[in-house]
Motif scaffolding. Structure first.
Motif, short mmCIF file in Angstrom:
data_model
loop_
_atom_site.label_atom_id
_atom_site.label_comp_id
_atom_site.label_asym_id
_atom_site.label_seq_id
_atom_site.Cartn_x
_atom_site.Cartn_y
_atom_site.Cartn_z
N LYS A 63 2.25 1.88 -3.52
CA LYS A 63 1.24 2.43 -4.42
C LYS A 63 0.92 3.89 -4.09
O LYS A 63 0.76 4.72 -4.99
CB LYS A 63 -0.03 1.59 -4.40
N VAL A 64 0.83 4.21 -2.80
CA VAL A 64 0.55 5.59 -2.41
C VAL A 64 1.71 6.50 -2.83
O VAL A 64 1.48 7.60 -3.33
CB VAL A 64 0.27 5.69 -0.89
N VAL A 101 -2.81 3.58 4.25
CA VAL A 101 -1.65 2.68 4.27
C VAL A 101 -1.57 1.98 5.62
O VAL A 101 -1.41 0.77 5.69
CB VAL A 101 -0.35 3.46 3.98
N ARG A 133 -3.65 13.87 0.77
CA ARG A 133 -2.45 13.09 1.04
C ARG A 133 -2.54 12.43 2.42
O ARG A 133 -2.21 11.26 2.58
CB ARG A 133 -1.21 13.96 0.94
N LEU A 149 -4.80 9.36 2.16
CA LEU A 149 -4.12 8.25 1.50
C LEU A 149 -3.11 7.58 2.44
O LEU A 149 -3.02 6.36 2.50
CB LEU A 149 -3.42 8.73 0.24
N ILE A 150 -2.37 8.39 3.17
CA ILE A 150 -1.38 7.84 4.11
C ILE A 150 -2.08 7.08 5.23
O ILE A 150 -1.62 6.03 5.66
CB ILE A 150 -0.46 8.96 4.64
N ARG A 210 0.84 -1.21 0.00
CA ARG A 210 0.00 0.00 0.00
C ARG A 210 0.87 1.25 0.00
O ARG A 210 0.60 2.23 -0.71
CB ARG A 210 -0.96 -0.01 1.18
N LYS A 211 1.96 1.23 0.78
CA LYS A 211 2.87 2.37 0.83
C LYS A 211 3.46 2.63 -0.55
O LYS A 211 3.53 3.77 -1.00
CB LYS A 211 3.99 2.12 1.84
#
Length: 103
Positions: A56-57, A89, A82, A85-86, A53-54
């Motif tokens: 892709k982000v 993760v 942002r 999204l973080i 996930r990290k």
């Protein structure tokens, strides 16, 4: 003497600086085409871990949305997006992302 819109552009297009700009843009197209192909391939791979996930982000923030600046450099909407999204993760990976963007 006032130049028309088209006449002004003809002057700009004749400049060596414009020709060099065009040359550099053309050179960069191959890089960006390859980068976008890799991004498309990455999206097809499911992100099942924090690290996935990290990754892709980070690609989304850096290559697609261009939100690489520090927190104090972003406008409010970009900063909130942002942060969300973080948050998705999660875990230690999210903590390291938060640190990397802190001012």
């Amino acid at each position: 003497m006032t130049l028309t819109h088209d006449e002004r552009w003809e002057i700009v297009w004749a400049m060596p600086e414009w020709k060099e700009h065009d040359r550099l843009v053309e050179l960069s197209n191959e890089h960006f085409d390859r980068m976008f192909g890799l991004i498309d391939a990455m999206w097809a791979i499911p992100a099942r871990t924090e690290a996935g996930r990290k990754s892709k982000v980070l690609v989304l923030l850096a290559c697609v949305l261009d939100l690489r600046g520090h927190d104090d450099e972003l406008d409010y909407r970009d900063l909130l997006g942002r942060r969300l999204l973080i948050e998705f993760v999660g875990g230690e990976a999210a903590a390291s992302l938060r640190e990397s963007f802190a001012a």
